[in-house]
Structures are given as C-alpha cells and as structure tokens.
Design a protein around this motif. Structure first.
Motif, PDB file in Angstrom:
ATOM      1  N   ILE A   1       7.392  13.350  46.823  1.00 16.24           N
ATOM      2  CA  ILE A   1       8.586  13.175  47.656  1.00 16.24           C
ATOM      3  C   ILE A   1       8.256  12.338  48.899  1.00 16.24           C
ATOM      4  O   ILE A   1       9.023  11.446  49.286  1.00 16.24           O
ATOM      5  CB  ILE A   1       9.155  14.550  48.069  1.00 16.24           C
ATOM      6  CG1 ILE A   1       9.625  15.334  46.833  1.00 16.24           C
ATOM      7  CG2 ILE A   1      10.295  14.380  49.066  1.00 16.24           C
ATOM      8  CD1 ILE A   1      10.723  14.681  46.041  1.00 16.24           C
ATOM      9  N   LEU A   2       7.105  12.613  49.512  1.00 17.96           N
ATOM     10  CA  LEU A   2       6.691  11.807  50.668  1.00 17.96           C
ATOM     11  C   LEU A   2       6.492  10.348  50.273  1.00 17.96           C
ATOM     12  O   LEU A   2       6.721   9.433  51.088  1.00 17.96           O
ATOM     13  CB  LEU A   2       5.402  12.373  51.265  1.00 17.96           C
ATOM     14  CG  LEU A   2       5.481  13.757  51.920  1.00 17.96           C
ATOM     15  CD1 LEU A   2       4.085  14.226  52.338  1.00 17.96           C
ATOM     16  CD2 LEU A   2       6.415  13.730  53.113  1.00 17.96           C
ATOM     17  N   GLY A   3       6.063  10.112  49.038  1.00 13.53           N
ATOM     18  CA  GLY A   3       5.857   8.744  48.573  1.00 13.53           C
ATOM     19  C   GLY A   3       7.133   7.924  48.566  1.00 13.53           C
ATOM     20  O   GLY A   3       7.098   6.699  48.735  1.00 13.53           O
ATOM     21  N   ILE A   4       8.295   8.583  48.367  1.00 13.20           N
ATOM     22  CA  ILE A   4       9.573   7.863  48.384  1.00 13.20           C
ATOM     23  C   ILE A   4       9.795   7.208  49.737  1.00 13.20           C
ATOM     24  O   ILE A   4      10.273   6.070  49.831  1.00 13.20           O
ATOM     25  CB  ILE A   4      10.736   8.827  48.057  1.00 13.20           C
ATOM     26  CG1 ILE A   4      10.556   9.442  46.663  1.00 13.20           C
ATOM     27  CG2 ILE A   4      12.075   8.090  48.140  1.00 13.20           C
ATOM     28  CD1 ILE A   4      11.581  10.520  46.338  1.00 13.20           C
ATOM     29  N   ALA A   5       9.429   7.923  50.796  1.00 17.49           N
ATOM     30  CA  ALA A   5       9.590   7.382  52.149  1.00 17.49           C
ATOM     31  C   ALA A   5       8.465   6.436  52.523  1.00 17.49           C
ATOM     32  O   ALA A   5       8.679   5.449  53.236  1.00 17.49           O
ATOM     33  CB  ALA A   5       9.661   8.526  53.162  1.00 17.49           C
ATOM     34  N   LEU A   6       7.256   6.728  52.039  1.00 20.66           N
ATOM     35  CA  LEU A   6       6.092   5.931  52.433  1.00 20.66           C
ATOM     36  C   LEU A   6       6.041   4.588  51.704  1.00 20.66           C
ATOM     37  O   LEU A   6       5.742   3.541  52.307  1.00 20.66           O
ATOM     38  CB  LEU A   6       4.815   6.732  52.142  1.00 20.66           C
ATOM     39  CG  LEU A   6       3.494   6.127  52.609  1.00 20.66           C
ATOM     40  CD1 LEU A   6       3.489   5.951  54.127  1.00 20.66           C
ATOM     41  CD2 LEU A   6       2.326   7.011  52.174  1.00 20.66           C
ATOM     42  N   ILE A   7       6.339   4.589  50.396  1.00 22.36           N
ATOM     43  CA  ILE A   7       6.292   3.352  49.595  1.00 22.36           C
ATOM     44  C   ILE A   7       7.577   3.294  48.763  1.00 22.36           C
ATOM     45  O   ILE A   7       7.577   3.641  47.571  1.00 22.36           O
ATOM     46  CB  ILE A   7       5.054   3.321  48.687  1.00 22.36           C
ATOM     47  CG1 ILE A   7       3.793   3.608  49.510  1.00 22.36           C
ATOM     48  CG2 ILE A   7       4.930   1.979  47.974  1.00 22.36           C
ATOM     49  CD1 ILE A   7       2.537   3.741  48.679  1.00 22.36           C
ATOM     50  N   PRO A   8       8.698   2.889  49.361  1.00 24.19           N
ATOM     51  CA  PRO A   8       9.994   2.939  48.660  1.00 24.19           C
ATOM     52  C   PRO A   8      10.160   1.827  47.628  1.00 24.19           C
ATOM     53  O   PRO A   8       9.392   0.869  47.582  1.00 24.19           O
ATOM     54  CB  PRO A   8      10.998   2.773  49.800  1.00 24.19           C
ATOM     55  CG  PRO A   8      10.263   1.985  50.836  1.00 24.19           C
ATOM     56  CD  PRO A   8       8.825   2.419  50.743  1.00 24.19           C
TER      57      PRO A   8
END
Length: 500
Positions: free
Chosen positions: A298-305
C-alpha cells in the motif's frame, strides 16, 4: 523484480555468505549420524525429533516463502485494500491445521507414517485412492517448487544489480540446495529455516520503517494520496471482489494446510505438546508477516505510483532502491534483507523438494515397484528423483510462464481436492474409498478443465473451489449410499484411530 542499483558486488558477497552458511549447516547436520541415510524416518523427518524452535521456524518457512515478499506486495499495490484477504487466508490456514494436526500427529506416531499418503493408504485401503492422491500432491509440490525457482532467480539477480544473471542465480542456488539437503536431509532443512526466518522477520520490519520514512512518516499520508489518485483501491470492494475473497480463503485455507511438506512437519514433531506450542506461535505470524507486507504494498502506491502490471512486479526492488538511499544503515540492512529473501526462498524450495522426493520414494517406488528394497536404497531413489525433478523444473523456470501470483494460485486448484479424504477420513468412520476416489477425481477434473480453459474463476469463485464442492458432495453422499460391512480386521484397524 528490478535490479537493486545500490547493491552489485556487495550483494554477491552477501549471497555467497548465505550459501556458505547453508552448506556448513548441511554438513554438520549429517556429520556423525551413521543412520541418517539408512532410514527414511531419519532422513525425511529428522528422526521425528524436531524441538520447538526448529519446528516453529520450519513451519514458518513452509507457510511464508519468497512469494510472500516478492509476490504479495505487488498484489497489494495492484488491488488496494481488498488484499487484506491475504492476512485472512494465512490466518485460516492455522485454524484448519488445528482441526486435524494434533489428532493426525497421534495417529502418525502410533503407526510410523512417513508421508501424507501413508495416512490415505492406511485409512482407505485402496490403491486407486492412494495413487490419485499421490498424483495430486506431486502436482501441487511441482508447481510450488517451480514458483520458488523463479523467485530465486529474480531475487538473486536483483540483489546483485544484474551481476549474477537470472539463470545463473537459479542454477547456483539450486546446486547449494541440493548439496546441503543431500548431506543433512530434514535436519539441514529445519536448521537453515531457523537462520533464514530470523533474518527475514527483522528485515521486513526495517523495510517497512524505511518505506514509512519515505512517505512522510505515517500511513495516513499514503492513504490520503490513494484517496486522491486511485480511490477505487481504498473503497469497499464490489460484490464480485468479495465473493472472490471468500473463494480465495477457502482455496488457500484448505489447500495450504495439506501441503505434503507441511503435513510431514506434523509427523516430525518430537511431541504433541511441541506441535501445539508451535502452532500457537504461528497464529501470530499472519499479521506480523503478511500484514506488514500488505502495508508495504500500500505504501508503494504512494511512493512509486502509476506502475502497470509488469512494472508492479518490480515493486519490492524499486522500493528497496529508494530505502537504501536513506543512509548507510538502511543500505546494509537492505542488502542483508534481500540476501535473506533469497535464502528464505531456497529454504521453502528445499522443503518442497524433500517432500517430493519422499513421496516418490515411499509412495511410488517402495509401495508399488520394489517393496522389499532396503531403506538406504529407497532414500537414494528419492534423492536421485529429486535431482531429476529439479532438472525438469529448471528448464521450465528458464523463461517463467506467468507472474508469481498466477503460479501460486495454480497449484492449489488440484492439491485442495485431497482435503476431504485427508481430513474427513480422520473423523468419520463411514467415509468409503469408492466415493472418495470419484469425488477426488471429479473435483480435479472440474478444477483442471476450468483452469486450463482460462476460466480461473466463475462468478468470482475459483475453479478449485467449485471442484472441491463437487468433491465433498460426491464423497459424503456416496459414503452414505454405499454400504460396506467392515471386516473384523478393518474394525481393529479403525480402533487404533478411535473410529470404530
């Protein structure tokens, strides 16, 4: 997975260190044990003497493989909060274990079982049921081993920044695995699991800490970003998604609990108390492991969209590159962590390979080809067959046929069809061999046809679950309809497992 641009030669050194440690563990596991290679129980089940620490970590390594890190985080990235189901189905596996594991352990100890098919054979006294169950178990193990081989190549190549190519990485670590497993059997597998499990747990926590730091220090900022850019991933799932969620829980919950290599760990426990203690600790692992990996996705969606499906498969490597750039501490932890991922994948692969070999040795060669062969020869047949099986799967893994998640789902469709015979037969004395066979066969055919014709789900329900429903119906209804009077000898056999 993308190459870790920060690693290179440091990654090569870490992987070499892990490989040496695994080989040393294999050497000392087999050293001085003159009976190891002369006894199937000693070689495949560590003499049925695994203590709490070794049993817990080898169960942990069985349930959480490289797919947990490399495959689940990208799935959370693509799916959003609906992938919370991963925590649920990992939890239900433990619940299903507790339905049958303690009882099966007592029976296995009394009757000296080596493989899951020993129980099937003892319970139903049917060659047809045994052979079909063995084929389905080998199918599941073959798929699972293929998944691990693909993951080994991807993770090792990424950790070394492409210095070690995918194919070379697969061959190198397969050779390491074959050597230490050949030397130490289940003992070597269990002791390497302890090392790999500890490093993996610590690495996941540090990885999550680094990801949180990069998105602003809290989970709320990430969810706000998702709400603004991809609200569908944050919202309540549609009905079809919810149905698919329930289907996945049933498929994985019933299928993973009867993994042959997991069942053999039940047989290998030194006592029933040790087994129950291990499972009580395992109940905490889904939120600690799968839950944290879900948060990372889920954090990856914000970090590397804005990654497409192919790009999202590289998510863990992309995030590791970002985290490694924070400071020197994160740099080295990321290298050690990715080395642990490779080692954990190997630790899962070795468990699967050992189980595959034991089934060929015990349930095909010993049962149907050469029943009078000495145990040392049976062990050797299993070892050689394992090497040949790895050779075939290496050829397939050279150019991976699907994403890791797709490979993961595929193996359960057929393996889960063994569940009714395996678990219901443990409690229900009326369950009869003939309807069990036809139920298992019908379930496997339905699941196989649906999967291989591209209908992996029907109205959100997996083909394996549809097959399992038909399997249960035929096995249960057929057992009520078939009236078979047990002989006195069979009644005595059933008394041994408290079913008479």
């Amino acid at each position: 997975m993308t190459d870790l641009t920060f690693a290179g030669i440091d990654g090569v050194l870490i992987l070499s260190a892990y490989a040496v440690i695994m080989l040393v563990i294999g050497y000392f596991s087999g050293r001085g044990d003159k009976t190891l290679h002369d006894s199937m129980s000693n070689y495949y089940l560590a003499g049925k003497n695994l203590g709490f620490v070794a049993l817990f970590f080898t169960l942990y390594a069985t349930q959480y493989s490289g797919n947990t890190i490399i495959g689940y985080a990208p799935t959370a990235y693509r799916t959003g909060f609906a992938w919370l189901q991963s925590i649920t189905f990992m939890t239900i596996i433990i619940g299903v274990y507790l339905l049958f594991a303690p009882r099966l352990y007592v029976v296995s100890k009394k009757l000296n079982f080596i493989t899951p098919a020993d129980w099937i054979t003892y319970r139903f006294k049917s060659k047809a049921v045994t052979i079909l169950a063995v084929l389905l178990m080998l199918w599941g193990l073959g798929n699972y081993l293929l998944e691990q081989l693909v993951a080994i190549g991807q993770a090792a190549s990424s950790l070394t920044g492409g210095t070690i190519p995918y194919q070379v990485a697969v061959i190198a670590f397969v050779l390491v695995m074959l050597i230490y497993e050949w030397l130490g059997g289940m003992k070597a597998v269990a002791f390497t699991d302890v090392m790999q499990g500890l490093v993996l747990m610590v690495g996941i926590v540090v990885f999550l800490g680094g990801a949180l730091y990069l998105v602003g220090g809290n989970f709320t900022s990430a969810t706000e970003f998702i709400a603004n850019t991809e609200p569908a991933k944050l919202g309540v799932p549609e009905m079809m998604t919810s149905v698919n969620w329930l289907s996945m829980i049933l498929l994985v919950g019933f299928g993973a609990a009867i993994y042959p290599h997991a069942v053999q760990r039940i047989f290998a426990a030194e006592s029933e108390r040790t087994l129950k203690r291990s499972f009580s600790r395992m109940a905490w692992m889904p939120p600690i492991t799968t839950g944290l990996v879900f948060v990372i996705g889920i954090l990856g969606i914000a970090l590397i969209p804005n990654l497409n499906e192919a790009g999202s498969e590289q998510l863990v490597g992309l995030m590791a590159n970002e985290i490694a750039g924070i400071n020197g501490f994160f740099y080295w932890v990321m290298i050690i962590f990715f080395g642990a991922i490779v080692a954990a994948i190997v630790s899962t692969a070795d468990s699967v390979l050992l189980s595959f070999s034991s089934i060929v040795s015990n349930d095909i060669y010993s049962r149907f080809i050469n029943p009078n062969a000495p145990e040392r020869k049976k062990v050797m047949v299993g070892k050689v067959t394992g090497v040949l099986a790895v050779g075939v799967l290496l050829w397939i893994a050279w150019y991976p046929p699907a994403t890791l998640y797709e490979i993961f789902v595929l193996k359960f469709e057929l393996l889960v069809q063994v569940f009714p015979a395996f678990v219901l037969g443990l409690y229900w004395k009326r369950m009869a061999a003939q309807p069990v066979f036809w139920g298992m066969l019908a379930g496997a055919v339905i699941a196989g046809v649906l999967t291989w014709t591209g209908h992996k789900t029907v109205f959100g329900i997996h083909g394996g679950v549809i097959g399992l429903a038909a399997n249960f119906l035929i096995a249960v209804a057929g057992s009520y309809l078939v009236t078979v009077e047990a002989t006195e000898e069979e009644k005595e056999e059933l008394k041994k497992i408290d079913l008479a």
